[in-house]
Design an enzyme around this catalytic site. Structure first.
Site, short mmCIF file in Angstrom:
data_model
loop_
_atom_site.label_atom_id
_atom_site.label_comp_id
_atom_site.label_asym_id
_atom_site.label_seq_id
_atom_site.Cartn_x
_atom_site.Cartn_y
_atom_site.Cartn_z
CG ASN A 520 -100.94 67.62 10.45
OD1 ASN A 520 -101.75 67.26 11.17
ND2 ASN A 520 -99.45 68.59 11.66
CD GLN A 527 -109.60 66.66 4.47
OE1 GLN A 527 -110.01 66.63 3.73
NE2 GLN A 527 -110.26 67.22 5.72
N GLY A 592 -107.30 64.45 -0.28
CA GLY A 592 -108.41 64.93 0.56
C GLY A 592 -109.69 64.51 -0.33
CD GLU A 593 -111.81 65.67 -4.45
OE1 GLU A 593 -112.32 65.92 -5.04
OE2 GLU A 593 -110.32 66.19 -4.66
#
Length: 628
Positions: A520, A527, A592-593
């Site tokens: 997505n 993020q 995410g990181e």
């Protein structure tokens, strides 16, 4: 204190008199280096000290002595707190020996397991509910103090109990990111090829030695091709609160040191920092035979350099009115991990479906991933799927951490969907079913046989069933014995430093990332933007000040600096999209990181480009940029 109201508990606690026997406190990482200890083995079992030497080289120092160009420097990063918007809190309710808890957490099933162990209860007697997390990124990976207190107090009182930390307590009663000191030594040929790389790291930890911030192992062990490598990781136990996972643990602070050192090497060589990184691009971690399954970091750098206008970067300081303008770059990397996960799929007679797992969505977009991957796998529109998370009663989805959730849960969804479709096809051909004895196929949420078709909901109604339920499980497998896996990125930024006030402002940011398939675009971009902002925050704002007695001088939102809108410009993100189906069937790797990795170094490198001042610690303050 347990009371009817928060105010009663607060006022009663203020009346308690506590006596202390003062003892000397160890609170300084720098002063504790003499008592440093070897860290325990890394997450993959690697020893704290590791050396890889090319054939014919006896010692690392020998390789370094043979390097035409050598750069050596020591870098440090500050203690940080997650500073989530919602403080750690919990509500506990007992009913006939069984416990239900409501508490923001990154893994409801693991939360229930921890509580069951602590309270000596069977696992099935604890039900954890956490549909909303309220900010996490490692800070709510473990069971929090309020949850243990609420559960114990509620059992003793026979009444529901709510416990919540005040903002100041969040800084002391929870865990945060460790402070680090890192010494980098780089030896290179005149053309920039790395001959030798040494990365020695020290991190703070609490007296119980509860966590290691793996800076050297998380960066220098894997990022660059070098003929000789030496890394070490040590811990320094202090009288401070525990440390724990915080967005990109190891990689975020480790990248500040490594990528600052690479920039210093580029300056020493008179070489473009982008070209230096591309020249040392690794095809496998040094000393390992397992090549990266999919790596397009060089493409990230080239696309990023073109989009950012890197070719127009002047060799020296550029001015714009009263501002000194500089640009910086850094590499980013985060390991592509996957945890065991189980996902449940329920097909309903109204042609809708539920996709559920016990994992959490701490703002990362996992609910959307469940819908989209579920829709793709079941071949139905996403709006007909209800995603459910954050309940230990759901199939165990593992921890929403380590940038693992999409790859872990997504692969389990595909397995569960295949089982669901197989069961539908078999059900349709059963005796008495609409397609009895026929060869049945499935597509677009419909079953086909003998020129006839019906939706799966129509089939379920025809056989008088309200639903069909299946689960699918997935875990890392033999792919880990064949390849190395990671997500990659190139971080670019422009910084302006005021000539007179020495105030530093980030004016442009661009990140180009290779994270496999993007499920997505909107949530993925969100993020990465958030991670890049974390990197700016670490570079220019965040740092807990620990006093000699162990007290945090700035343990509240009034004095613990965090960026606001005025500190952050428009953030540009671009994907280099190559689905990595060797890693998992979905083809997606974690992102995410990785957004926070390298950004602090890019900011520091831009500050140097603007001012000529090399700051080797973060956060960078006005005082650091005052010319002597």
């Amino acid at each position: 204190m347990v009371a009817e109201t928060f105010e009663q508990a607060r006022d009663a606690a203020a009346l308690v008199e506590v006596g202390y026997r003062p003892l000397p406190a160890r609170t300084s990482l720098a002063e504790g280096l003499a008592d440093a200890e070897d860290a325990p083995p890394a997450r993959d079992g690697a020893p704290p000290t590791l050396e890889v030497l090319e054939d014919g080289v006896e010692t690392f120092d020998e390789a370094l002595a043979a390097s035409p160009v050598v750069v050596e420097a020591t870098y440090s990063t500050a203690t940080q707190n997650h500073a989530a918007m919602e403080p750690h809190s919990a509500v506990a309710v007992w009913d006939d020996g069984e416990l239900t808890v409501y508490s923001g957490n990154q893994a409801s099933n693991l939360q229930a397991e921890y509580l069951a162990t602590a309270l000596d209860l069977p696992a099935e007697a604890v039900h954890a509910v956490n549909p909303f997390v309220g900010g996490a990124f490692g800070g709510k990976a473990m069971v929090s103090t309020p949850l243990f207190l609420a559960a114990a107090a509620a059992r003793d009182l026979g009444r529901p109990v709510k416990a919540a930390l005040a903002r100041e307590q969040v800084f002391t009663a929870t865990a945060g990111r460790a402070a680090t000191i890192q010494k980098l030594t780089l030896g290179a040929e005149r053309d920039g090829s790395l001959v030798a790389l040494r990365h020695d790291s020290w991190c703070s930890t609490d007296a119980a030695r509860s966590f290691v911030e793996p800076t050297s192992h998380g960066t220098s062990r894997e990022w660059y091709t070098t003929r000789n490598l030496a890394i070490s990781q040590k811990i320094v136990p202090l009288n401070v609160p525990p440390t724990t996972f915080m967005r990109a643990p190891g990689e975020a602070p480790g990248s500040f040191a490594l990528e600052s050192a690479m920039d210093e090497l580029a300056v020493a060589l008179g070489m473009d920092p982008v070209e230096l990184r591309i020249r040392n691009n690794s095809i496998a971690p040094p000393g390992k035979d397992l090549q990266w399954a999919s790596k397009h970091l060089d493409e990230c750098f080239r696309i990023g350099a073109d989009r950012f206008g890197w070719a127009h970067r002047p060799a020296g300081t550029r001015t714009d009115g009263d501002w000194l303008v500089g640009t910086g770059v850094a590499a980013a990397m985060f390991p592509a991990l996957r945890f065991p996960a189980t996902v449940g799929i329920t097909l309903n007679a109204d042609d809708t479906a539920v996709v559920s797992t016990s994992g959490a969505d701490p703002g990362t977009g996992l609910l959307t991933v469940l819908s989209l991957v579920g829709a793709e796998s079941l071949d139905i529109p996403a709006e007909r799927i209800t995603p459910k998370l954050g309940d230990s009663a759901y199939p165990p989805g593992g921890l929403s951490g380590g940038s693992t959730a999409t790859a872990s849960a997504g692969t389990a969804i595909m397995i569960a969907a295949t089982k669901a479709i197989d069961e539908l096809v078999a059900l349709a051909a059963d005796p008495g079913a609409p397609f009895e004895g026929a060869e049945v196929t499935y597509a677009d949420g419909r079953l086909f046989a003998g020129g006839r078709t019906m939706t799966f909901g129509e089939l379920l109604r025809a056989v008088r069933r309200e639903s069909l339920e299946v689960t699918g499980s997935s875990a890392p497998g033999e792919e880990l014995t064949k390849h190395s896996f990671a997500s990659w990125g190139a971080q670019f930024c422009e910084v302006r430093v005021h000539k007179w006030t020495r105030e530093a402002r980030v004016s442009r940011m661009l990140g180009v990332f290779d994270a496999g398939r993007i499920i997505n675009d909107k949530t993925a971009r969100s993020q990465l933007v958030g991670g890049m902002i974390w990197g700016v925050s670490a570079a220019l704002h965040e740092g807990l000040e620990v006093e000699a007695n162990g007290r945090f001088a700035n343990g509240d939102f009034a004095s613990y600096l965090l960026p606001v809108n005025a500190d952050i410009p428009e953030v540009d993100v671009q994907f280099v999209e190559y689905p990595d189906t060797l890693h998992n069937a979905v083809g997606a790797r974690g992102l995410g990181e990785i957004g926070t990795v390298g950004m602090a170094a890019a900011v520091a490198n831009a500050v140097h480009n603007a001012t000529g001042i090399r700051v080797r610690h973060i956060p960078i303050t006005i005082e650091d940029l005052l010319e002597g």
